[in-house]
Write a protein that holds these residues in place. Structure first.
Motif, PDB file in Angstrom:
ATOM      1  N   TYR A  60      44.420  43.640 -25.189  1.00 27.06           N
ATOM      2  CA  TYR A  60      44.013  44.403 -24.006  1.00 27.06           C
ATOM      3  C   TYR A  60      45.262  44.781 -23.218  1.00 27.06           C
ATOM      4  CZ  TYR A  60      39.244  43.089 -25.041  1.00 27.06           C
ATOM      5  OH  TYR A  60      38.025  42.933 -25.655  1.00 27.06           O
ATOM      6  N   ASP A  61      45.469  46.093 -23.032  1.00 28.46           N
ATOM      7  CA  ASP A  61      46.662  46.596 -22.362  1.00 28.46           C
ATOM      8  C   ASP A  61      46.507  46.727 -20.853  1.00 28.46           C
ATOM      9  OD1 ASP A  61      48.135  46.856 -24.769  1.00 28.46           O
ATOM     10  OD2 ASP A  61      47.090  48.735 -25.206  1.00 28.46           O
ATOM     11  N   ASP A  62      45.281  46.773 -20.361  1.00 28.45           N
ATOM     12  CA  ASP A  62      45.079  46.878 -18.916  1.00 28.45           C
ATOM     13  C   ASP A  62      45.229  45.482 -18.307  1.00 28.45           C
ATOM     14  OD1 ASP A  62      44.150  47.088 -16.273  1.00 28.45           O
ATOM     15  OD2 ASP A  62      42.739  48.673 -16.814  1.00 28.45           O
ATOM     16  N   PRO A  63      46.235  45.283 -17.434  1.00 24.42           N
ATOM     17  CA  PRO A  63      46.454  43.963 -16.842  1.00 24.42           C
ATOM     18  C   PRO A  63      45.270  43.444 -16.026  1.00 24.42           C
ATOM     19  CG  PRO A  63      48.216  45.490 -16.217  1.00 24.42           C
ATOM     20  CD  PRO A  63      47.216  46.252 -17.018  1.00 24.42           C
ATOM     21  N   ALA A  64      44.396  44.332 -15.592  1.00 21.83           N
ATOM     22  CA  ALA A  64      43.212  43.879 -14.857  1.00 21.83           C
ATOM     23  C   ALA A  64      42.356  42.966 -15.731  1.00 21.83           C
ATOM     24  CB  ALA A  64      42.401  45.076 -14.369  1.00 21.83           C
ATOM     25  N   LEU A  65      42.375  43.202 -17.049  1.00 18.22           N
ATOM     26  CA  LEU A  65      41.589  42.370 -17.970  1.00 18.22           C
ATOM     27  C   LEU A  65      42.241  41.007 -18.226  1.00 18.22           C
ATOM     28  CD1 LEU A  65      40.551  45.183 -20.424  1.00 18.22           C
ATOM     29  CD2 LEU A  65      39.001  43.806 -19.022  1.00 18.22           C
ATOM     30  N   HIS A  66      43.420  40.792 -17.667  1.00 20.67           N
ATOM     31  CA  HIS A  66      44.103  39.502 -17.793  1.00 20.67           C
ATOM     32  C   HIS A  66      43.717  38.552 -16.665  1.00 20.67           C
ATOM     33  CE1 HIS A  66      47.609  41.629 -20.125  1.00 20.67           C
ATOM     34  NE2 HIS A  66      46.413  41.907 -20.613  1.00 20.67           N
ATOM     35  N   HIS A  67      43.036  39.059 -15.642  1.00 21.57           N
ATOM     36  CA  HIS A  67      42.673  38.230 -14.483  1.00 21.57           C
ATOM     37  C   HIS A  67      41.627  37.189 -14.888  1.00 21.57           C
ATOM     38  CE1 HIS A  67      41.292  37.035 -10.524  1.00 21.57           C
ATOM     39  NE2 HIS A  67      42.418  37.556 -10.066  1.00 21.57           N
ATOM     40  N   PRO A  68      41.858  35.922 -14.559  1.00 18.01           N
ATOM     41  CA  PRO A  68      40.942  34.846 -14.979  1.00 18.01           C
ATOM     42  C   PRO A  68      39.482  35.047 -14.570  1.00 18.01           C
ATOM     43  CG  PRO A  68      42.961  33.906 -14.102  1.00 18.01           C
ATOM     44  CD  PRO A  68      43.023  35.394 -13.849  1.00 18.01           C
ATOM     45  N   ASP A  69      39.233  35.746 -13.472  1.00 17.58           N
ATOM     46  CA  ASP A  69      37.847  35.985 -13.047  1.00 17.58           C
ATOM     47  C   ASP A  69      37.084  36.869 -14.030  1.00 17.58           C
ATOM     48  OD1 ASP A  69      38.317  34.465 -10.812  1.00 17.58           O
ATOM     49  OD2 ASP A  69      38.498  36.163  -9.441  1.00 17.58           O
ATOM     50  N   LEU A  70      37.797  37.575 -14.919  1.00 16.88           N
ATOM     51  CA  LEU A  70      37.146  38.470 -15.869  1.00 16.88           C
ATOM     52  C   LEU A  70      37.067  37.879 -17.278  1.00 16.88           C
ATOM     53  CD1 LEU A  70      38.523  41.952 -14.766  1.00 16.88           C
ATOM     54  CD2 LEU A  70      36.355  40.859 -14.173  1.00 16.88           C
ATOM     55  N   HIS A  71      37.231  36.563 -17.393  1.00 12.09           N
ATOM     56  CA  HIS A  71      37.172  35.923 -18.716  1.00 12.09           C
ATOM     57  C   HIS A  71      35.852  36.228 -19.427  1.00 12.09           C
ATOM     58  CE1 HIS A  71      37.768  33.134 -21.981  1.00 12.09           C
ATOM     59  NE2 HIS A  71      36.571  32.632 -21.725  1.00 12.09           N
ATOM     60  N   THR A  72      34.738  36.122 -18.735  1.00 15.92           N
ATOM     61  CA  THR A  72      33.428  36.380 -19.344  1.00 15.92           C
ATOM     62  C   THR A  72      33.342  37.824 -19.821  1.00 15.92           C
ATOM     63  OG1 THR A  72      32.398  34.713 -17.933  1.00 15.92           O
ATOM     64  CG2 THR A  72      30.931  36.323 -18.947  1.00 15.92           C
ATOM     65  N   LEU A  73      33.837  38.757 -19.028  1.00 12.95           N
ATOM     66  CA  LEU A  73      33.832  40.170 -19.398  1.00 12.95           C
ATOM     67  C   LEU A  73      34.668  40.390 -20.666  1.00 12.95           C
ATOM     68  CD1 LEU A  73      33.179  43.179 -18.003  1.00 12.95           C
ATOM     69  CD2 LEU A  73      35.646  43.112 -17.828  1.00 12.95           C
TER      70      LEU A  73
END
Length: 126
Positions: free
Chosen positions: A76-89
């Protein structure tokens, strides 16, 4: 009767459904032993190119003509997807990508998403 409590917050569940419903991908490269797919998500994109949010690389190790073993890597290249709150996503989108691109074949999965990175093994049952 027991009350059932969801572990996934409703806003994440709704966002996950929207991302999966808008999920598209396109094949970028194919060789005799590998494929590369670009992954497009409605709410995410590569900050440098403003394009695909990530990529999937499927590598086939062929042993003779009976056994096929697959290694799948999702980056995943978008750093927003690295945020721990989005683990489920990240987990749900990754599972959907495996289901659509690899299907029921046995695969080792490696997901690269910063703090949300993980490895999994999918074994199909005959």
């Amino acid at each position: 009767m027991e009350k059932i409590t969801s572990l996934i917050p409703p806003e994440i569940k709704k966002r996950t459904e929207a991302e999966i419903n808008g999920l598209t991908f396109t094949k970028n490269f194919r060789s005799a032993t590998a494929e590369e797919w670009y992954v497009f998500l409605p709410g995410f994109k590569d900050p440098l190119t403003q394009g695909a949010a990530g990529k999937v690389i499927i590598h086939y190790d062929l042993y003779g003509n009976r056994d096929v073993y697959i290694n799948t890597t999702i980056i995943y290249d978008d750093p927003a997807l690295h945020h721990p709150d989005l683990h489920t996503l990240v987990y749900e989108i990754s599972e959907e990508l495996v289901n659509r691109l690899v299907s029921y074949a046995d695969t080792l999965l490696s997901v690269h998403a910063g703090a949300n990175s993980y490895q999994a093994e999918y074994i199909g049952h005959a």
